[in-house]
Design a protein around this motif. Sequence first.
Motif, PDB file in Angstrom:
ATOM      1  N   THR A   1     -44.290 -15.663  43.196  1.00  0.00           N
ATOM      2  CA  THR A   1     -44.189 -14.199  43.145  1.00  0.00           C
ATOM      3  C   THR A   1     -45.343 -13.546  43.873  1.00  0.00           C
ATOM      4  OG1 THR A   1     -44.113 -12.278  41.656  1.00  0.00           O
ATOM      5  CG2 THR A   1     -45.381 -14.176  40.911  1.00  0.00           C
ATOM      6  N   GLU A   2     -45.051 -12.406  44.466  1.00  0.00           N
ATOM      7  CA  GLU A   2     -46.113 -11.560  45.005  1.00  0.00           C
ATOM      8  C   GLU A   2     -46.750 -10.857  43.807  1.00  0.00           C
ATOM      9  OE1 GLU A   2     -46.852 -10.456  48.272  1.00  0.00           O
ATOM     10  OE2 GLU A   2     -45.206 -11.286  49.462  1.00  0.00           O
ATOM     11  N   PRO A   3     -48.057 -11.050  43.575  1.00  0.00           N
ATOM     12  CA  PRO A   3     -48.676 -10.416  42.401  1.00  0.00           C
ATOM     13  C   PRO A   3     -48.529  -8.894  42.399  1.00  0.00           C
ATOM     14  CG  PRO A   3     -50.332 -11.464  43.819  1.00  0.00           C
ATOM     15  CD  PRO A   3     -48.995 -11.895  44.315  1.00  0.00           C
TER      16      PRO A   3
ATOM     17  N   LYS B   1     -52.364 -16.781  46.850  1.00  0.00           N
ATOM     18  CA  LYS B   1     -51.973 -18.163  47.155  1.00  0.00           C
ATOM     19  C   LYS B   1     -52.581 -19.182  46.197  1.00  0.00           C
ATOM     20  CE  LYS B   1     -52.827 -17.756  51.758  1.00  0.00           C
ATOM     21  NZ  LYS B   1     -52.624 -16.327  52.026  1.00  0.00           N
ATOM     22  N   GLU B   2     -52.238 -19.047  44.908  1.00  0.00           N
ATOM     23  CA  GLU B   2     -52.739 -20.005  43.931  1.00  0.00           C
ATOM     24  C   GLU B   2     -51.838 -20.033  42.698  1.00  0.00           C
ATOM     25  OE1 GLU B   2     -56.670 -18.485  43.320  1.00  0.00           O
ATOM     26  OE2 GLU B   2     -55.999 -16.743  42.185  1.00  0.00           O
ATOM     27  N   VAL B   3     -51.844 -21.214  42.055  1.00  0.00           N
ATOM     28  CA  VAL B   3     -51.149 -21.352  40.782  1.00  0.00           C
ATOM     29  C   VAL B   3     -52.055 -20.770  39.710  1.00  0.00           C
ATOM     30  CG1 VAL B   3     -50.155 -22.962  39.109  1.00  0.00           C
ATOM     31  CG2 VAL B   3     -49.994 -23.472  41.558  1.00  0.00           C
ATOM     32  N   VAL B   4     -51.512 -19.834  38.930  1.00  0.00           N
ATOM     33  CA  VAL B   4     -52.362 -19.138  37.970  1.00  0.00           C
ATOM     34  C   VAL B   4     -52.011 -19.393  36.507  1.00  0.00           C
ATOM     35  CG1 VAL B   4     -53.035 -17.284  39.536  1.00  0.00           C
ATOM     36  CG2 VAL B   4     -50.945 -17.053  38.193  1.00  0.00           C
ATOM     37  N   GLY B   5     -50.819 -19.903  36.257  1.00  0.00           N
ATOM     38  CA  GLY B   5     -50.455 -20.088  34.855  1.00  0.00           C
ATOM     39  C   GLY B   5     -49.215 -20.929  34.680  1.00  0.00           C
TER      40      GLY B   5
ATOM     41  N   ALA C   1     -52.574 -19.345  30.716  1.00  0.00           N
ATOM     42  CA  ALA C   1     -53.187 -19.200  32.038  1.00  0.00           C
ATOM     43  C   ALA C   1     -53.959 -20.469  32.370  1.00  0.00           C
ATOM     44  CB  ALA C   1     -54.135 -18.003  32.046  1.00  0.00           C
ATOM     45  N   LEU C   2     -54.054 -20.841  33.626  1.00  0.00           N
ATOM     46  CA  LEU C   2     -54.926 -21.949  34.010  1.00  0.00           C
ATOM     47  C   LEU C   2     -56.376 -21.489  33.869  1.00  0.00           C
ATOM     48  CD1 LEU C   2     -53.367 -23.654  37.170  1.00  0.00           C
ATOM     49  CD2 LEU C   2     -52.768 -23.887  34.777  1.00  0.00           C
ATOM     50  N   SER C   3     -57.221 -22.378  33.314  1.00  0.00           N
ATOM     51  CA  SER C   3     -58.638 -22.029  33.172  1.00  0.00           C
ATOM     52  C   SER C   3     -59.246 -21.761  34.533  1.00  0.00           C
ATOM     53  CB  SER C   3     -59.395 -23.169  32.486  1.00  0.00           C
ATOM     54  OG  SER C   3     -58.790 -23.448  31.253  1.00  0.00           O
ATOM     55  N   ALA C   4     -58.791 -22.528  35.525  1.00  0.00           N
ATOM     56  CA  ALA C   4     -59.216 -22.301  36.900  1.00  0.00           C
ATOM     57  C   ALA C   4     -57.964 -22.308  37.770  1.00  0.00           C
ATOM     58  CB  ALA C   4     -60.171 -23.404  37.348  1.00  0.00           C
ATOM     59  N   PRO C   5     -57.650 -21.205  38.425  1.00  0.00           N
ATOM     60  CA  PRO C   5     -56.473 -21.188  39.301  1.00  0.00           C
ATOM     61  C   PRO C   5     -56.579 -22.285  40.356  1.00  0.00           C
ATOM     62  CG  PRO C   5     -57.308 -18.961  38.988  1.00  0.00           C
ATOM     63  CD  PRO C   5     -58.316 -19.892  38.381  1.00  0.00           C
ATOM     64  N   VAL C   6     -55.445 -22.862  40.728  1.00  0.00           N
ATOM     65  CA  VAL C   6     -55.420 -23.934  41.725  1.00  0.00           C
ATOM     66  C   VAL C   6     -54.875 -23.358  43.030  1.00  0.00           C
ATOM     67  CG1 VAL C   6     -54.471 -26.189  42.316  1.00  0.00           C
ATOM     68  CG2 VAL C   6     -55.117 -25.688  39.948  1.00  0.00           C
ATOM     69  N   THR C   7     -55.740 -23.313  44.024  1.00  0.00           N
ATOM     70  CA  THR C   7     -55.354 -22.691  45.294  1.00  0.00           C
ATOM     71  C   THR C   7     -54.444 -23.601  46.106  1.00  0.00           C
ATOM     72  OG1 THR C   7     -57.254 -23.620  46.448  1.00  0.00           O
ATOM     73  CG2 THR C   7     -57.555 -21.451  45.421  1.00  0.00           C
ATOM     74  N   LEU C   8     -53.660 -22.959  46.968  1.00  0.00           N
ATOM     75  CA  LEU C   8     -52.805 -23.700  47.895  1.00  0.00           C
ATOM     76  C   LEU C   8     -53.631 -24.666  48.738  1.00  0.00           C
ATOM     77  CD1 LEU C   8     -50.029 -24.125  49.211  1.00  0.00           C
ATOM     78  CD2 LEU C   8     -50.562 -22.224  50.738  1.00  0.00           C
ATOM     79  N   GLN C   9     -54.789 -24.206  49.122  1.00  0.00           N
ATOM     80  CA  GLN C   9     -55.707 -25.033  49.916  1.00  0.00           C
ATOM     81  C   GLN C   9     -56.016 -26.352  49.204  1.00  0.00           C
ATOM     82  OE1 GLN C   9     -59.454 -23.074  50.552  1.00  0.00           O
ATOM     83  NE2 GLN C   9     -59.708 -23.949  52.608  1.00  0.00           N
ATOM     84  N   ARG C  10     -56.299 -26.269  47.897  1.00  0.00           N
ATOM     85  CA  ARG C  10     -56.586 -27.494  47.134  1.00  0.00           C
ATOM     86  C   ARG C  10     -55.344 -28.352  46.969  1.00  0.00           C
ATOM     87  NH1 ARG C  10     -58.985 -26.465  41.638  1.00  0.00           N
ATOM     88  NH2 ARG C  10     -59.412 -28.706  41.676  1.00  0.00           N
TER      89      ARG C  10
ATOM     90  N   TYR D   1     -40.845 -25.867  31.646  1.00  0.00           N
ATOM     91  CA  TYR D   1     -42.071 -25.191  32.044  1.00  0.00           C
ATOM     92  C   TYR D   1     -42.057 -24.906  33.534  1.00  0.00           C
ATOM     93  CZ  TYR D   1     -44.622 -25.925  27.636  1.00  0.00           C
ATOM     94  OH  TYR D   1     -45.048 -25.881  26.343  1.00  0.00           O
ATOM     95  N   ALA D   2     -42.666 -23.792  33.902  1.00  0.00           N
ATOM     96  CA  ALA D   2     -42.756 -23.427  35.317  1.00  0.00           C
ATOM     97  C   ALA D   2     -44.184 -23.043  35.665  1.00  0.00           C
ATOM     98  CB  ALA D   2     -41.815 -22.261  35.620  1.00  0.00           C
ATOM     99  N   LEU D   3     -44.675 -23.615  36.754  1.00  0.00           N
ATOM    100  CA  LEU D   3     -45.951 -23.161  37.296  1.00  0.00           C
ATOM    101  C   LEU D   3     -45.738 -21.769  37.863  1.00  0.00           C
ATOM    102  CD1 LEU D   3     -46.966 -26.420  39.220  1.00  0.00           C
ATOM    103  CD2 LEU D   3     -47.915 -25.614  37.039  1.00  0.00           C
ATOM    104  N   PHE D   4     -46.674 -20.900  37.589  1.00  0.00           N
ATOM    105  CA  PHE D   4     -46.577 -19.512  38.036  1.00  0.00           C
ATOM    106  C   PHE D   4     -47.493 -19.353  39.237  1.00  0.00           C
ATOM    107  CE2 PHE D   4     -46.825 -14.948  37.919  1.00  0.00           C
ATOM    108  CZ  PHE D   4     -45.711 -14.507  37.225  1.00  0.00           C
ATOM    109  N   TYR D   5     -46.911 -19.123  40.401  1.00  0.00           N
ATOM    110  CA  TYR D   5     -47.668 -19.124  41.653  1.00  0.00           C
ATOM    111  C   TYR D   5     -47.711 -17.741  42.290  1.00  0.00           C
ATOM    112  CZ  TYR D   5     -48.886 -20.384  46.506  1.00  0.00           C
ATOM    113  OH  TYR D   5     -49.478 -20.467  47.742  1.00  0.00           O
ATOM    114  N   HIS D   6     -48.922 -17.300  42.581  1.00  0.00           N
ATOM    115  CA  HIS D   6     -49.104 -16.036  43.296  1.00  0.00           C
ATOM    116  C   HIS D   6     -49.137 -16.293  44.792  1.00  0.00           C
ATOM    117  CE1 HIS D   6     -51.056 -13.518  39.810  1.00  0.00           C
ATOM    118  NE2 HIS D   6     -49.739 -13.591  39.728  1.00  0.00           N
TER     119      HIS D   6
END
Length: 141
Positions: free
Chosen positions: A10-12, A58-62, A91-100, A48-53
């Motif tokens: 989703t676009e935040p 550009k990161e998984v946030v929750g 929520a993820l304690s630390a968002p996981v970026t697309l880069q990672r 369950y679904a990863l919630f991606y901005h």
Amino acid sequence: MARRYWLLKTEPEEYSWDRLVSDKRGTWDGVRNFSARNHMRLMKQGDYALFYHTGKAKEVVGVAEIVREHYPDPTATQGDFSAVDVRPVQALSAPVTLQRVKAEPSLSEMVLVRRARLSVQPVLATEFKKILSMGKTKLTP
DNA sequence: GCCAACGTTGGC
DNA sequence: GCCAACGTTGGC
């Protein structure tokens, strides 16, 4: 039946994780891609679904949970499209970026990497767990 | 803002 | 049923 895993993009600015958290429950509608729609139709309550901005973040946030299985998309005036309802789990304690994600060899087969444009994607259990650990997150039941 | 990738449409 | 043209997405 084992829980299955997905990724929702989703676009935040359009609909963010924070919005879902404050709403406590959200309708996932507006999807106009058949492959994405077909994935939505396979979703079961409790998945369950990863919630991606996407966009700027550009990161998984929750992690969200499917709380209502597919039904006709109320926003679709024509065509055969579906919606599902979701709730925020954590929520993820630390968002996981697309880069990672791209830099992680064990995630090189993720749909997010291979077919970036698909807005609703299946995720393997191993991939889901890997993202959680990269996000320093343990799901509390 | 550009553009590659890819999904959809429509003419044949 | 094929495929060219077109539109959209989304990473860069």
